[in-house]
Design an enzyme around this catalytic site. Structure first.
Site, PDB file in Angstrom:
ATOM      1  N   CYS A 183      -9.867   6.733  -8.279  1.00 54.58           N
ATOM      2  CA  CYS A 183      -8.664   7.574  -8.285  1.00 54.58           C
ATOM      3  C   CYS A 183      -7.431   6.810  -8.742  1.00 54.58           C
ATOM      4  O   CYS A 183      -6.623   7.315  -9.521  1.00 54.58           O
ATOM      5  CB  CYS A 183      -8.385   8.128  -6.880  1.00 54.58           C
ATOM      6  SG  CYS A 183      -9.759   8.972  -6.090  1.00 54.58           S
ATOM      7  N   ASP A 184      -7.260   5.584  -8.239  1.00 52.57           N
ATOM      8  CA  ASP A 184      -5.969   4.907  -8.354  1.00 52.57           C
ATOM      9  C   ASP A 184      -5.979   3.602  -9.132  1.00 52.57           C
ATOM     10  O   ASP A 184      -4.919   3.009  -9.361  1.00 52.57           O
ATOM     11  CB  ASP A 184      -5.422   4.629  -6.944  1.00 52.57           C
ATOM     12  CG  ASP A 184      -5.199   5.905  -6.147  1.00 52.57           C
ATOM     13  OD1 ASP A 184      -4.854   6.929  -6.759  1.00 52.57           O
ATOM     14  OD2 ASP A 184      -5.386   5.880  -4.914  1.00 52.57           O
ATOM     15  N   CYS A 199      -9.564   4.531  -2.851  1.00 46.41           N
ATOM     16  CA  CYS A 199     -10.357   5.050  -3.970  1.00 46.41           C
ATOM     17  C   CYS A 199      -9.968   4.370  -5.273  1.00 46.41           C
ATOM     18  O   CYS A 199      -8.928   4.675  -5.862  1.00 46.41           O
ATOM     19  CB  CYS A 199     -10.163   6.558  -4.085  1.00 46.41           C
ATOM     20  SG  CYS A 199     -11.078   7.314  -5.442  1.00 46.41           S
TER      21      CYS A 199
END
Length: 308
Positions: free
Chosen positions: A139-140, A136
């Site tokens: 997300c990261d 992701c």
């Protein structure tokens, strides 16, 4: 003596962000609610080391957010049970849910079983999950500022997320097993025009390497059999998602890939059966969108029960 079948107003299948939010909304509305989970409560949150894009928390560990959500979901009297759903039999006023441990009945069902990332299934992938291996970019990606990243895949997700990662990384290399991308033409044009993106064709990541703490590189094997090590700070894998559809395949509520089709109110084509979160046919799969889905599904489940 026959098995006693427990009855509830609402049965929520899955204890990730979507399921926990649906349980919160329905139990707070004074309905009897059961959350049914086949694994560990928290869903994909448990695989997320740090969350920086969930409103209200500048930064929070995924497992900590899962614990807070679970406590909130249970505070109005919802029940919780382990169970692997084998079949759902629609009916009115009660649907019947068969699991490997018990049978339940509920007036409304919220399916929130989520999805599973398709894995490369190579050495090092599991060892460095959350420590340089990610599925992701949203997300990261911010954790890899000025880093060198490998993106595995050649479809829309790989190309889109690769472009997204260039906001942070100094270089993004897309490794694809074919000699051309499968992504939409417009996405390819943007990627080819991006100076931070380069491509490795006819190649596969054979192994993910690290120093015991974080990713340090990958071993790439070419179509001709030659291989080499490419240094990098992170590996983002986009070779597809698999819907967790087991147990409701026979309801006729999914598309050809297994994603549940709903309307904007999270209702499937079966009255009283709703879906929320990553299991839905949708584009963006995030904690925030799962929570939004769960709230909508919970409210609509309440409205449905009131109409019976």
């Amino acid at each position: 003596m026959s098995e006693e079948i427990k009855q509830y107003d609402v049965l929520v299948i899955g204890c990730g962000p979507a399921g926990m939010t649906a349980a919160l909304y329905t139990s707070r509305a004074a309905l009897s609610v059961l959350i049914l989970e086949r694994g560990v409560r928290g869903g994909e949150l448990l695989n997320t080391a740090e969350v920086e894009n969930y409103p209200g928390f500048p930064s929070i560990q995924g497992p900590d957010l899962a614990t807070s959500m679970y406590e909130g979901a249970m505070r109005f009297g919802a029940d919780y049970a382990y169970g692997n759903v084998k079949a759902i039999h629609p009916g009115q006023p009660y649907h019947t849910i068969e699991t490997d441990t018990a049978t339940y009945q509920a007036k409304a069902i919220v399916i929130a079983t989520g999805s599973t990332h398709r894995l490369l299934d190579v050495p090092g992938e599991a060892d460095y999950a959350g420590r340089g291996v990610s599925y992701c970019a949203v997300c990261d990606g911010a954790f890899f500022k000025d880093g060198k990243l490998i993106v595995v895949g050649g479809g829309d997700s790989a190309v889109e997320e690769g472009a997204y990662l260039t906001q942070y990384a100094k270089q993004v290399t897309i490794v694809h097993r074919r000699d051309q991308l499968r992504a939409q033409a417009i996405l390819q044009e943007r990627a080819f025009a991006n100076e931070k993106i380069d491509f490795t064709w006819d190649a596969q990541v054979q192994e993910i390497l690290g120093d015991g703490q974080k990713v340090t590189g990958v071993r790439i094997v070419k179509k001709d059999g030659s291989s080499y090590v490419e240094d990098c700070d992170g590996v983002f894998i986009y070779i597809g998602l698999l819907p967790n559809q087991a147990g409701f395949d026979d309801l006729g509520i999914t598309d050809e890939e297994g994603w549940v089709i709903t309307d904007e109110n999270m209702l499937t084509k079966v009255p009283g059966i709703f879906a929320a979160g990553d299991i839905r046919q949708k584009k963006l799969r995030q904690i925030s969108t799962a929570v939004g889905d769960g709230g909508q599904a919970g409210q609509e489940a309440y409205n449905y029960i009131q109409s019976l």
